[in-house]
Design an enzyme around this catalytic site. Structure first.
Site, PDB file in Angstrom:
ATOM      1  N   ASP A  97       0.903  -1.185  -0.177  1.00  0.00           N
ATOM      2  CA  ASP A  97      -0.035  -0.147  -0.096  1.00  0.00           C
ATOM      3  C   ASP A  97       0.755   1.401  -0.063  1.00  0.00           C
ATOM      4  OD1 ASP A  97       1.395  -0.129   2.186  1.00  0.00           O
ATOM      5  OD2 ASP A  97      -1.082   0.165   3.902  1.00  0.00           O
TER       6      ASP A  97
ATOM      7  N   HIS B 240      23.537   1.175 -17.732  1.00  0.00           N
ATOM      8  CA  HIS B 240      22.960   1.023 -17.370  1.00  0.00           C
ATOM      9  C   HIS B 240      22.574   0.653 -15.688  1.00  0.00           C
ATOM     10  CE1 HIS B 240      19.669   1.835 -20.880  1.00  0.00           C
ATOM     11  NE2 HIS B 240      20.721   2.607 -20.263  1.00  0.00           N
TER      12      HIS B 240
ATOM     13  N   ASP C  54      26.177   9.018 -13.921  1.00  0.00           N
ATOM     14  CA  ASP C  54      24.848   9.431 -14.881  1.00  0.00           C
ATOM     15  C   ASP C  54      24.385  10.087 -14.030  1.00  0.00           C
ATOM     16  OD1 ASP C  54      23.819  10.189 -16.766  1.00  0.00           O
ATOM     17  OD2 ASP C  54      24.007   8.623 -18.265  1.00  0.00           O
TER      18      ASP C  54
ATOM     19  N   ASP D 141      20.930  16.034 -17.666  1.00  0.00           N
ATOM     20  CA  ASP D 141      21.355  14.871 -18.450  1.00  0.00           C
ATOM     21  C   ASP D 141      22.919  15.146 -18.370  1.00  0.00           C
ATOM     22  OD1 ASP D 141      21.718  11.894 -18.604  1.00  0.00           O
ATOM     23  OD2 ASP D 141      20.255  11.596 -20.377  1.00  0.00           O
TER      24      ASP D 141
ATOM     25  N   HIS E 110      26.727   2.586 -27.643  1.00  0.00           N
ATOM     26  CA  HIS E 110      25.420   3.850 -28.200  1.00  0.00           C
ATOM     27  C   HIS E 110      25.141   4.690 -29.199  1.00  0.00           C
ATOM     28  CE1 HIS E 110      27.235   6.919 -25.233  1.00  0.00           C
ATOM     29  NE2 HIS E 110      27.799   5.703 -23.965  1.00  0.00           N
TER      30      HIS E 110
ATOM     31  N   HIS F 154      20.020  12.486 -27.090  1.00  0.00           N
ATOM     32  CA  HIS F 154      19.635  11.965 -27.453  1.00  0.00           C
ATOM     33  C   HIS F 154      18.359  13.743 -27.145  1.00  0.00           C
ATOM     34  CE1 HIS F 154      19.249  11.311 -23.152  1.00  0.00           C
ATOM     35  NE2 HIS F 154      20.267  11.199 -22.873  1.00  0.00           N
TER      36      HIS F 154
ATOM     37  N   HIS G 151      14.716  11.230 -21.956  1.00  0.00           N
ATOM     38  CA  HIS G 151      14.621  11.003 -23.478  1.00  0.00           C
ATOM     39  C   HIS G 151      13.843  11.511 -24.326  1.00  0.00           C
ATOM     40  CE1 HIS G 151      17.294   7.652 -22.145  1.00  0.00           C
ATOM     41  NE2 HIS G 151      18.437   8.041 -22.466  1.00  0.00           N
TER      42      HIS G 151
ATOM     43  N   GLU H 105      26.873  12.762 -25.916  1.00  0.00           N
ATOM     44  CA  GLU H 105      27.551  11.571 -24.842  1.00  0.00           C
ATOM     45  C   GLU H 105      28.259  10.340 -25.538  1.00  0.00           C
ATOM     46  OE1 GLU H 105      24.238   9.237 -23.151  1.00  0.00           O
ATOM     47  OE2 GLU H 105      23.480  10.423 -23.618  1.00  0.00           O
TER      48      GLU H 105
ATOM     49  N   TYR I 194      33.601   2.059 -23.402  1.00  0.00           N
ATOM     50  CA  TYR I 194      33.520   0.741 -22.232  1.00  0.00           C
ATOM     51  C   TYR I 194      34.376  -0.531 -22.951  1.00  0.00           C
ATOM     52  CZ  TYR I 194      29.908   4.352 -22.405  1.00  0.00           C
ATOM     53  OH  TYR I 194      29.202   5.748 -22.469  1.00  0.00           O
TER      54      TYR I 194
ATOM     55  N   ARG J 245      31.989   7.404 -19.810  1.00  0.00           N
ATOM     56  CA  ARG J 245      31.842   8.770 -20.611  1.00  0.00           C
ATOM     57  C   ARG J 245      31.218  10.685 -20.387  1.00  0.00           C
ATOM     58  NH1 ARG J 245      27.165   5.379 -20.800  1.00  0.00           N
ATOM     59  NH2 ARG J 245      25.939   6.374 -18.324  1.00  0.00           N
TER      60      ARG J 245
ATOM     61  N   GLU K  77      29.048  13.303 -20.633  1.00  0.00           N
ATOM     62  CA  GLU K  77      27.935  13.550 -21.879  1.00  0.00           C
ATOM     63  C   GLU K  77      27.707  15.346 -20.779  1.00  0.00           C
ATOM     64  OE1 GLU K  77      24.517  11.565 -19.570  1.00  0.00           O
ATOM     65  OE2 GLU K  77      23.299  12.635 -21.541  1.00  0.00           O
TER      66      GLU K  77
HETATM   67  N1  GLY Z   1      21.031   9.170 -18.407  1.00  0.00           N
HETATM   68  C1  GLY Z   1      20.384   8.452 -19.656  1.00  0.00           C
HETATM   69  C2  GLY Z   1      20.884   8.682 -20.585  1.00  0.00           C
HETATM   70  O1  GLY Z   1      21.943   8.474 -20.462  1.00  0.00           O
HETATM   71  O2  GLY Z   1      20.704   8.425 -21.826  1.00  0.00           O
HETATM   72 MN    MN Z   2      22.691   9.938 -19.113  1.00  0.00          MN
HETATM   73 MN    MN Z   3      21.539  10.403 -21.785  1.00  0.00          MN
END
Ligand code: GLY
Ligand code: MN
Ligand code: MN
Length: 438
Positions: free
Chosen positions: A38, A242, A259, A270, A349, A353, A360, A383, A387, A405, A407
């Site tokens: 709940d 992720h 991140d 982001d 990747h 985005h 996103h 970004e 890796y 990374r 970004e």
């Molecule tokens: N934090 C998600 C991305 O960098 O796309």
């Molecule tokens: Mn990110």
């Molecule tokens: Mn991102």
């Protein structure tokens, strides 16, 4: 700082102009989601719904009826209820929806079965995002079928259904100056939080403790929530794209990849930074880091009106492939390696985005089978990363388990871009300096 009421009204007007007369748009609010038994997750309004009115409550339905004389914006919402408000908090009620959120007409959500069929009846076209809220899909079809069952007595059911996303998501892609102002502030707050993480980082901390430092900084600067689950990955955890468990201890000699970005008035930041847990890059870490940084800079240079969205990615991939060739991590010919996708072993990747109310964000990346051309007001992340999986036996051991990374969030301007997240260093010397001072 928050989006003014006049802007919400302008958004509805623009959408209704695109929809045309004798149509209707129907959007449900996001449902409340159960966390366990709940207890519920903190409520977050649906971004499309929020974009059009800013009404913050669940159990609400927004209806737009262009050209309707008695009012074009109708909202269904929960009624005021003293008992429920004592337990769960204040409700606007239909009165508040009209007074504070610009509704022309508002009704109790419990009356929607009686009222909405009457609003649908006689409208030619229904704009709706089918499939996103399965329960509501059924309800809507129920109302339509109810009108259909009364055709013999003169009822006129809508005969066309159109995807609302097409118009609405295109509007959301172009940020207004008020939106950019909020996103600039979200970027500043998030940048300050990354600086704090660099300052307090030391071997032996748990990843979630560094996460707590970021979230503390968000809240103290006026942004209560992160925009998405923060990623704090030490060492090889930085190779898990992720990784949100954030449960391990940070080790001397490793990098940590963070991140994280705050949400401010619904808008996301982001940011990713990768830095050495002990404050100094090793030779291998620095060599790879410099490649990612150069790749990001190359992608930045492609962010300007008239360039395709994909140009940044292509530029970043070239720099990464050249860098990996130089270090002997890839072997062969640049063009062939890119053609065959050999770099995906290390960079799997895309370079970014759209970002806005959703991290996103919505908006098409391709139009007429071409990469979308950038225009002022669009906001995107850049970004790139490298890796090297801890179990990658194709490379020397010294490279394994390094994940990097970098970004940032760029707004496209008339002649290039504005970096909304400049407030956190990324040159290795600057990072080392900040960490030494921390
Ligand atoms: N934090 C998600 C991305 O960098 O796309
Ligand atoms: Mn990110
Ligand atoms: Mn991102």
């Amino acid at each position: 700082m928050a989006i003014p009421a006049a802007e919400f009204a302008r958004r509805r007007r623009t959408l209704m102009n695109l929809m045309g007369d004798n149509s209707i748009a129907v959007l449900p609010a996001a449902p409340v989601r159960v966390r366990s038994r709940d207890t519920e997750y903190l409520y977050r309004q649906d971004s499309d719904f929020h974009y059009l009115c800013g009404f913050p409550e669940p159990e609400a339905v927004l209806v737009l009826l262009p050209g309707r004389e008695q009012g074009e914006f109708v909202l269904f919402c929960r009624e005021r209820n003293r008992e429920r408000e004592i337990w769960d908090g204040y409700r606007q009620g239909p009165e508040g929806a009209c007074e504070h959120y610009g509704a022309d007409d508002a009704f109790p959500i419990g009356d929607i079965d009686d009222i909405l069929p009457g609003l649908l009846e006689g409208r030619d076209r229904v704009y709706y995002s089918m499939g996103r809220h399965p329960e509501f899909d059924n309800q809507l079809m129920g109302w339509i079928n109810h009108i259909r069952s009364q055709v013999k007595t003169g009822a006129v059911p809508p005969n066309e259904f159109s995807d609302l996303d097409h118009f609405l998501h295109d509007l959301r892609l172009y940020k207004s100056s008020a939106e950019l102002k909020v996103m600039r502030r979200a970027g500043e707050i998030s940048a300050a939080a990354h600086c704090r993480a660099m300052e307090v980082c030391k071997p032996g901390l748990y990843e979630y403790q560094l996460e707590a430092e970021l979230h503390h900084q968000f809240a103290m600067a006026g942004a209560r929530s992160p925009a998405y689950s923060s990623i704090v990955g030490g060492g090889a955890n930085g190779c898990i794209l992720h990784y949100i468990e954030n449960r391990d201890r940070l080790k001397d000699g490793d990098l940590v990849l963070i991140d994280a970005g705050c949400e401010l008035h619904g808008y996301a930041a982001d940011i990713t930074r990768t830095f050495p847990v002990n404050g100094s890059f090793s030779k291998q870490q620095r060599a790879l880091y410099e490649i990612v940084l150069a790749a990001q800079q190359a992608a930045f240079e492609q962010v300007k009106p008239g360039n395709p969205w994909s140009a940044g990615h292509d530029a970043a991939v070239k720099v990464i492939v050249d860098g990996l060739l130089e270090l002997g991590l890839l072997r062969g010919e640049r063009a062939e390696l890119i053609e065959s996708g050999a770099h995906r072993e290390f960079y799997m990747h895309k370079t970014g985005h759209w970002i806005g109310l959703d991290v996103h964000d919505v908006g098409d990346y391709r139009v007429d089978d071409h990469s979308r051309v950038l225009e002022p007001g669009m906001v995107l992340t850049v970004e790139p990363g490298i890796y090297i999986a801890p179990d990658n036996l194709n490379v020397e051991e010294k490279w394994r388990g390094i994940g990097i990374r970098i970004e940032d969030n760029l707004a496209v301007t008339a002649d290039g871009y504005e970096n909304l997240t400049v407030g956190v260093p990324k040159a290795p010397e600057e990072i080392e300096q900040l960490m030494a001072a921390g």
